[in-house]
Design a protein around this motif. Structure first.
Motif, PDB file in Angstrom:
ATOM      1  N   SER A 184      13.191  25.856  33.601  1.00  0.00           N
ATOM      2  CA  SER A 184      13.640  27.123  34.208  1.00  0.00           C
ATOM      3  C   SER A 184      13.035  28.311  33.462  1.00  0.00           C
ATOM      4  O   SER A 184      12.810  29.374  34.046  1.00  0.00           O
ATOM      5  CB  SER A 184      15.166  27.239  34.133  1.00  0.00           C
ATOM      6  N   ALA A 222      15.404  28.094  39.233  1.00  0.00           N
ATOM      7  CA  ALA A 222      15.097  26.670  39.442  1.00  0.00           C
ATOM      8  C   ALA A 222      14.059  26.227  38.417  1.00  0.00           C
ATOM      9  O   ALA A 222      13.229  27.032  37.982  1.00  0.00           O
ATOM     10  CB  ALA A 222      14.557  26.471  40.852  1.00  0.00           C
ATOM     11  N   THR A 276      23.417  19.560  35.939  1.00  0.00           N
ATOM     12  CA  THR A 276      22.367  19.578  36.966  1.00  0.00           C
ATOM     13  C   THR A 276      22.739  18.826  38.238  1.00  0.00           C
ATOM     14  O   THR A 276      21.932  18.765  39.172  1.00  0.00           O
ATOM     15  CB  THR A 276      21.066  18.955  36.386  1.00  0.00           C
TER      16      THR A 276
END
Ligand code: FAD
Length: 334
Positions: free
Chosen positions: A39, A174, A214
């Motif tokens: 990320s 993301a 996650t």
């Protein structure tokens, strides 16, 4: 939501734009790249300019080579030394500072993880910069958005520091694609400092279920579960019927119903799955701070006035000890 501007010195001529360069701190554990830390690369892409990645630890070559394939990264700086294996901030911060000075970076970016939270404020202090924590958006190379007061207000902060030291909220950026890149790998500078702290041991909770931070689906239990035995009896089959990770409120953790690593909220993990199911959780703001960005929130609570229903997309008022086993059976036979 109120917006606060903290300090300012905006300058962004196009010539400066070309000089932007970010160092994304990539995490590794036992020789494996932590894909969640990618990320930081995505955040660096939003800033613009060149992007280098940084990895350190023993036998770092395979990790560096894996990191070199990450899309958008031009160069991986790798330091091979077992002293950096566990990411101890006291050892890692001087290492990072040496490499930052050598690379002349304008932005240093790490995830707002236990590692990043421990390391980057120390790095910022050594660089005489102001740490900018837990950002959720980037407006320009010097303007960042971050939640404050447990997510009840959003601050837009502008930094005039020459080197911006930033941790990012993983759920807001993301992970960059793990393939598609072909970065060069370069040996970094190793100051080989005398370690001031030493790793003794760790006690890790292991689970076959998806990782809470996650997972695409999370089912969390609260104080309404009443005991550890009931928490396990009711919540674990529900999680398995959905292929979900298990989470918990702080009250459930403090009461010993669930492990500390499962806590969701301001002082626990921040999650944003496709589905978050809150079972026997009232919906205190400190809990909401960790899950309110979930795509679909479902709640089961016997109190129709519980605050969780104010953020829930789907709500079921009823006794969880009846409703959850019934739901689990239906999901299993679906
Ligand atoms: P409760 O508030 O006691 O709610 C239990 C719920 O279960 C109730 O709504 C009740 O109606 C329902 N219930 C009971 N029995 C049943 C049944 N049979 N069927 C259906 N429903 C039932 N909290 C966090 O979660 N995460 C954090 O990270 C966090 N950080 C904090 C940081 C600070 C600085 C502070 C001060 C607090 C923090 N808290 C955190 C604590 C938070 O304020 C709440 O105390 C906590 O979230 C409450 O947990 P709970 O909803 O499980 O319990």
């Amino acid at each position: 939501r109120p917006t606060t501007s903290v300090f300012s010195s905006r300058f962004s001529p196009s010539a400066y734009q070309r000089l932007l360069s970010s160092l994304a701190i990539l995490e590794q554990r036992e020789g494996k790249l932590n894909h969640g830390s990618l990320s930081a690369v995505t955040a660096a892409t939003k800033i613009g300019g060149s992007i280098h990645g940084f990895v350190a630890g023993s036998n770092i070559k395979p990790v560096a080579e894996e990191a070199a394939k990450v899309e958008g990264v031009e160069k991986i700086i790798a330091v091979d030394n077992a002293a950096y294996d566990k990411g101890l901030a006291e050892n890692y911060a001087p290492l990072l500072v040496e490499n930052i000075k050598k690379g002349g970076y304008t932005h240093i970016i790490a995830g707002h993880t236990a590692f990043g939270k421990s390391l980057l404020p120390r790095v910022a202090a050594l660089l005489d910069s102001q740490q900018i924590s837990d950002i959720t958006a980037i407006e320009s190379e010097n303007t960042f958005v971050r939640p404050i007061y447990a997510g009840n207000a959003i601050a837009t902060v502008e930094s005039s520091d020459a080197i911006k030291v930033i941790t990012i909220r993983g759920t807001a950026f993301a992970a960059a694609e793990a393939t598609g890149g072909s970065a060069a790998v370069e040996d970094g500078v190793d100051p080989k400092i005398e370690p001031t702290s030493e790793w003794i041991s760790e006690n890790l909770a292991t689970s076959d279920r998806p990782d809470l931070a996650t997972a695409g689906k999370v089912v969390s239990g609260g104080r309404g579960l009443k005991s550890k035995e009931e928490f396990d009896r009711v919540m674990l089959p529900l999680a398995d019927s959905l292929g979900a990770a298990v989470g918990a409120s702080r009250a459930a953790v403090d009461s010993g119903y669930a492990d500390n690593s499962l806590q969701v909220g301001q002082t626990g993990k921040v999650v944003a799955p496709q589905l978050y199911m809150a079972v026997g959780i009232s919906g205190a703001i400190q809990h909401l701070a960790g899950m309110k960005d979930s795509k679909v929130i479902a709640a089961i609570n016997k109190d129709a006035d519980a605050p969780i229903f104010q953020v829930a997309d789907v709500g079921l008022v009823g006794d969880l000890f009846d409703k959850v086993p019934e739901l689990t059976e239906k999901l299993k036979s679906a």
